[in-house]
Design an enzyme around this catalytic site. Structure first.
Site, PDB file in Angstrom:
ATOM      1  N   SER A 138       0.855  -1.181   0.000  1.00 42.20           N
ATOM      2  CA  SER A 138       0.000   0.000   0.000  1.00 42.20           C
ATOM      3  C   SER A 138       0.893   1.233   0.000  1.00 42.20           C
ATOM      4  CB  SER A 138      -0.878  -0.011   1.260  1.00 42.20           C
ATOM      5  OG  SER A 138      -1.487   1.240   1.474  1.00 42.20           O
ATOM      6  N   TYR A 151      -1.402  -1.356  10.801  1.00 40.14           N
ATOM      7  CA  TYR A 151      -1.611  -1.594   9.369  1.00 40.14           C
ATOM      8  C   TYR A 151      -0.502  -0.960   8.541  1.00 40.14           C
ATOM      9  CZ  TYR A 151      -3.515  -1.273   4.674  1.00 40.14           C
ATOM     10  OH  TYR A 151      -3.666  -1.347   3.307  1.00 40.14           O
TER      11      TYR A 151
END
Length: 256
Positions: A138, A151
């Site tokens: 990401s 995360y």
């Protein structure tokens, strides 16, 4: 026949990656916890693209289930060409308020399972001097992530690991790539209870577009694949902005 393994294949980017690989005539091994969705996708893709699709149910946050998955795939005597480590999960909120099991589950799924799958299949590719791994990270990998701390950290691990493996096998006929999408219009945001700022919501990309860009970049042998100008811009400036300023910006992006 050669097969591509795709984890987290029943929704979001994983589902669209399955469609893109299928449209390019790759036989598939699809992995998810949801057997019903796997059956539906198997029927749809095999019929539409005339490919072979194998499905395996697995909770990738559990090491014993990954062991069984890999043993079952290997015992099937199929030839694995590519591995796509897509399965992932997130959480949202102050670190001290998020239940311990939620953040540990992120580590198990985003880090442990990806590492486990890679440890099994990379030696296989090295032995054959052919194959490839596409890891899904990401743009979160490029900065600390207030209110999504674990995360963001997990995605930084995926980026770092992929770049390191790429260097280790650079003299072999093995593709090693990492996809770093920004906010994407999938169920991930809702599942993680993410509260993005309005300006961040407007920049979300369609997951099918992300998957197409990912496939093209992977097949071409790119190391880091960042879909979309805005996401490339963010990744570039995360390298040159002062860390204190970067963290404040990410807090705003996350709607806090």
């Amino acid at each position: 026949m050669k097969y591509t393994i795709i984890t987290g294949a029943t929704s979001g980017i994983g589902y669209d990656l399955s469609k893109v690989f299928a449209s390019n005539k790759h036989n598939l091994i699809l992995v998810s916890r949801n057997k019903e969705k796997l059956e539906t996708i198997k029927h749809t893709l095999s019929k539409e693209y005339l490919i072979d699709v194998l499905i395996f149910t697995c909770d990738l946050s559990r090491s014993e289930e990954i062991n069984n998955l890999c043993e079952n795939i290997i015992s099937s005597k199929v030839q694995i060409e590519y591995l796509v480590n897509n399965a992932g999960v997130g959480s949202f909120g102050p670190f001290y308020k998020i239940p311990e099991n939620e953040d540990l589950n992120i580590i198990d799924l985003n880090i442990r399972s990806l590492t486990h799958m890679t440890k099994v299949f990379l030696p296989y590719f090295v032995e054959k001097n052919h194959g490839g791994i596409l890891n899904v990270s990401s743009t979160a990998a490029f900065s600390p992530g207030p209110y999504m701390a674990v995360y963001y950290s997990s995605k930084a691990y995926v980026l770092s690991l992929t770049e390191a493996l790429r260097e280790e096998v650079k003299n072999k006929d093995i593709k090693i790539s990492v996809l770093c999408p920004g906010p994407t219009d999938t169920n991930f945001q809702n599942n993680a209870k993410v509260k993005k700022a309005d300006f961040a919501k407007k920049s979300m990309m369609d997951s099918s577009t992300v998957a197409t860009i990912a496939y093209d970049g992977f097949i071409k042998g790119k190391t880091i694949i960042i879909p979309g100008f805005n996401n490339k811009f963010l990744a570039f400036f995360s390298k040159i902005l002062p860390r204190k300023l970067l963290i404040k910006i990410i807090s705003k992006v996350n709607g806090v």
